[in-house]
Design an enzyme around this catalytic site. Structure first.
Site, PDB file in Angstrom:
ATOM      1  N   TRP A 172      -4.996  11.490  -2.950  1.00  9.89           N
ATOM      2  CA  TRP A 172      -3.667  11.336  -3.539  1.00  9.89           C
ATOM      3  C   TRP A 172      -3.009  12.693  -3.811  1.00  9.89           C
ATOM      4  CZ3 TRP A 172      -4.314   7.230  -1.516  1.00  9.89           C
ATOM      5  CH2 TRP A 172      -4.566   5.987  -2.057  1.00  9.89           C
TER       6      TRP A 172
ATOM      7  N   ASN B  53       0.970   5.140  -0.354  1.00 10.08           N
ATOM      8  CA  ASN B  53      -0.164   4.247  -0.229  1.00 10.08           C
ATOM      9  C   ASN B  53       0.330   2.801  -0.271  1.00 10.08           C
ATOM     10  OD1 ASN B  53      -2.989   3.402  -0.317  1.00 10.08           O
ATOM     11  ND2 ASN B  53      -2.511   2.770  -2.416  1.00 10.08           N
ATOM     12  N   GLU B  54       0.088   2.098   0.834  1.00  5.92           N
ATOM     13  CA  GLU B  54       0.334   0.653   0.907  1.00  5.92           C
ATOM     14  C   GLU B  54       1.739   0.200   0.526  1.00  5.92           C
ATOM     15  OE1 GLU B  54      -2.963  -1.118  -1.274  1.00  5.92           O
ATOM     16  OE2 GLU B  54      -4.343  -0.613   0.349  1.00  5.92           O
TER      17      GLU B  54
ATOM     18  N   TYR C 286      -9.315  -5.571   3.499  1.00  8.37           N
ATOM     19  CA  TYR C 286      -9.947  -6.098   2.277  1.00  8.37           C
ATOM     20  C   TYR C 286      -9.971  -7.628   2.322  1.00  8.37           C
ATOM     21  CZ  TYR C 286      -9.500  -1.420   0.371  1.00  8.37           C
ATOM     22  OH  TYR C 286      -9.613  -0.069   0.163  1.00  8.37           O
TER      23      TYR C 286
ATOM     24  N   GLU D 267      -8.756   2.490   5.210  1.00  7.33           N
ATOM     25  CA  GLU D 267      -9.375   1.969   3.986  1.00  7.33           C
ATOM     26  C   GLU D 267     -10.011   0.655   4.360  1.00  7.33           C
ATOM     27  OE1 GLU D 267      -7.347   1.177   0.340  1.00  7.33           O
ATOM     28  OE2 GLU D 267      -6.156   2.998   0.402  1.00  7.33           O
TER      29      GLU D 267
ATOM     30  N   TRP E  23     -13.349   3.262   2.062  1.00  3.57           N
ATOM     31  CA  TRP E  23     -12.992   3.239   0.655  1.00  3.57           C
ATOM     32  C   TRP E  23     -14.241   2.833  -0.102  1.00  3.57           C
ATOM     33  CZ3 TRP E  23      -8.503   4.594  -1.794  1.00  3.57           C
ATOM     34  CH2 TRP E  23      -8.473   4.335  -3.183  1.00  3.57           C
TER      35      TRP E  23
END
Ligand SMILES: *[C@@H]1O[C@H](CO)[C@@H](O)[C@H](O)[C@H]1NC(C)=O
Ligand SMILES: *[C@@H]1O[C@H](CO)[C@@H](O)[C@H](O)[C@H]1NC(C)=O
Ligand SMILES: *[C@@H]1O[C@H](CO)[C@@H](O)[C@H](O)[C@H]1NC(C)=O
Length: 449
Positions: A147, A261-262, A344, A378, A407
């Protein structure tokens, strides 16, 4: 050893004698720096950038240095020594792309490694950063995603990169701001690692992100997706991006920048304009990526999204185009160099397999159609990890998907283990061993060093 020296440093009488010596990886110069410039024995002061010089072991005498790594585990303190090449020797040149591959100096470059969002955000000193990056590098990793943001409205001593007073943001260039990030880059490089740096977050967690811009500039509770469209917000985000990116334009330790991010239409709250569509985020991504390219022609740029497809009517929602991302369309944006996907299945309500392997296969197909690299940047399964990851790695290898970053990395540092959200991989674990085998296999596939 490390705990002991920390205790001693609290006693002024004892530190007097060594107060003039900068420890290995400590700062020894740079604009505004007023401390000692004398490096500890065996290290020399090396200029990283105008703001930051650092004591690098062996820098003056040899291109290879031995880094002694001390890590504390649950069963006690162990010391191991790993050999690592110095930053100036191993991390030079900028990673580029050629078709679906990454390249370095016209040779194949394999992107494989881990996420460590925390390394520059938790006040870890350079010795702890050193342990963290050593643990990642020991798997054969080349790349770490981290980050490059922390938006705060009330600084509380933790490293942060921008603070807000009402609608006025101020980038923190100090020791717990960008100078801290300089440390992250320098220590990563000392282990031969490059960073993918993400510049804001869709999610309002501990590190602020998009909703801080929206709330501070447009009023508390304003729609999350105004981040992508409101000109005041876009200008503020660009200011931040400009300050951050400009500092590292000539830095080979950066592999690339990610816009967020995302990014999705919806954030952590339900605040939405109701008008956000796929074109909202792709228009924004085109504008911001072109802006970064105008500042920094050296580094690659990606969105940092989860790789959702736009196939209305598909029974699986991450394929339906309802979240604001069209993976195929975004890969068409000329100022974006590579594509990313996250995986995920547990959070998405899907089984780990066959969903996971299908998700990777579908992105490999999109990769070939776009002729740009695509990385699984990720991924995580909460159960049966080794077996599940083995199938995903095997699919990455067989489909030719460009690379992957797990991740997330885990280390045992001075004050205990790094954050674990159920996915952290600590040295010695089965998954850590699997990661090591996989990195070697991916490099062998690519014919990279
Ligand atoms: C951005 O938000 C401000 C404050 O609400 C508003 O005055 C301005 O019209 C908005 N601009 C755009 C382009 O939405
Ligand atoms: C991407 O660009 C190509 C070439 O212009 C075009 O044929 C294709 O439809 C585009 N894909 C998407 C999803 O926009
Ligand atoms: C673990 O994952 C593997 C690979 O997907 C699968 O074959 C196996 O059935 C799983 N085992 C359990 C107990 O879920």
């Amino acid at each position: 050893m490390k705990r002991l020296s920390r205790l001693l440093s609290l006693i002024p009488a004892i530190t007097l004698a060594s107060a003039q010596t900068v420890p290995i990886y400590g700062q020894c110069g740079g604009i505004g720096f007023t401390g000692s410039t004398i490096c500890a024995t065996g290290s020399a002061c090396v200029v990283a950038n105008p703001y930051y010089s650092q004591c690098i072991p062996g820098a003056s005498t040899s291109s290879v240095s031995s880094i002694s790594v001390t890590s504390t585990t649950g069963s006690g303190t162990t010391t191991s020594t790993s050999t690592s090449t110095s930053p100036t020797a191993t991390v030079s040149g900028f990673v580029k792309t050629s078709g679906t591959q990454f390249t370095l100096n016209d040779e194949p470059f394999t992107v494989v490694g881990a996420n460590s969002y925390w390394v520059g955000l938790m006040n870890y000193d350079t010795a702890d950063m050193n342990t963290a990056f050593a643990d990642i590098a020991a798997t054969g990793a080349t790349t770490v995603r981290t980050w490059g943001f922390n938006e705060v409205t009330t600084p509380d001593g933790v490293a942060y990169y921008q603070s807000w007073s009402g609608s006025t943001p101020t980038v923190n260039t100090g020791a717990n701001g960008l100078e801290n990030f300089d440390n992250v880059v320098a220590v990563a490089k000392a282990h031969g690692l490059r960073l993918i740096v993400t510049l804001t977050n869709n999610w309002y967690d501990l590190y602020g992100g998009m909703d801080v811009y929206v709330n501070q500039l447009l009023g508390q509770g304003s729609p999350h997706d105004f981040f992508y469209t409101n000109t005041t917000v876009i200008a503020a985000y660009k200011d931040y991006v400009k300050t951050f990116v400009s500092r590292y334009v000539n830095e080979p330790g950066i592999l690339g920048w990610e816009l967020a991010n995302e990014p999705r239409c919806l954030g952590s709250t339900s605040a939405t304009s109701g008008t956000c569509t796929i074109s909202t985020i792709s228009t924004w991504a085109a504008e911001i990526s072109a802006y970064i390219k105008s500042i920094d022609a050296n580094h690659l740029v990606a969105i940092g999204d989860e790789g959702f497809f736009n196939d209305p009517g598909n029974p699986i929602y991450v394929y339906q185009g309802s979240l604001g991302i069209d993976f195929d369309a975004n890969l068409n944006i000329s100022t974006l160099d590579f594509g990313t996907l996250h995986l995920y299945p547990d959070s998405w309500g899907e089984p780990a397999n066959p969903f996971g392997t299908q998700w990777i296969e579908d992105h490999a197909t999109a990769m070939l159609a776009s002729n740009k690299p695509v990385i699984l940047e990720e991924f995580g399964s909460t159960s049966n990890q080794s077996a599940v990851y083995a199938t995903w790695y095997s699919t990455v290898l067989s489909t030719g998907l460009t690379g992957d970053l797990i991740w997330q990395a885990g280390s045992d540092l001075t004050n205990g283990p790094t954050p674990n959200d159920g996915y952290a991989v600590y040295p010695g674990s089965d998954v850590y061993v699997l990661d090591t085998q996989h990195a070697a296999a991916l490099k062998a596939r690519d014919g990279s060093a």
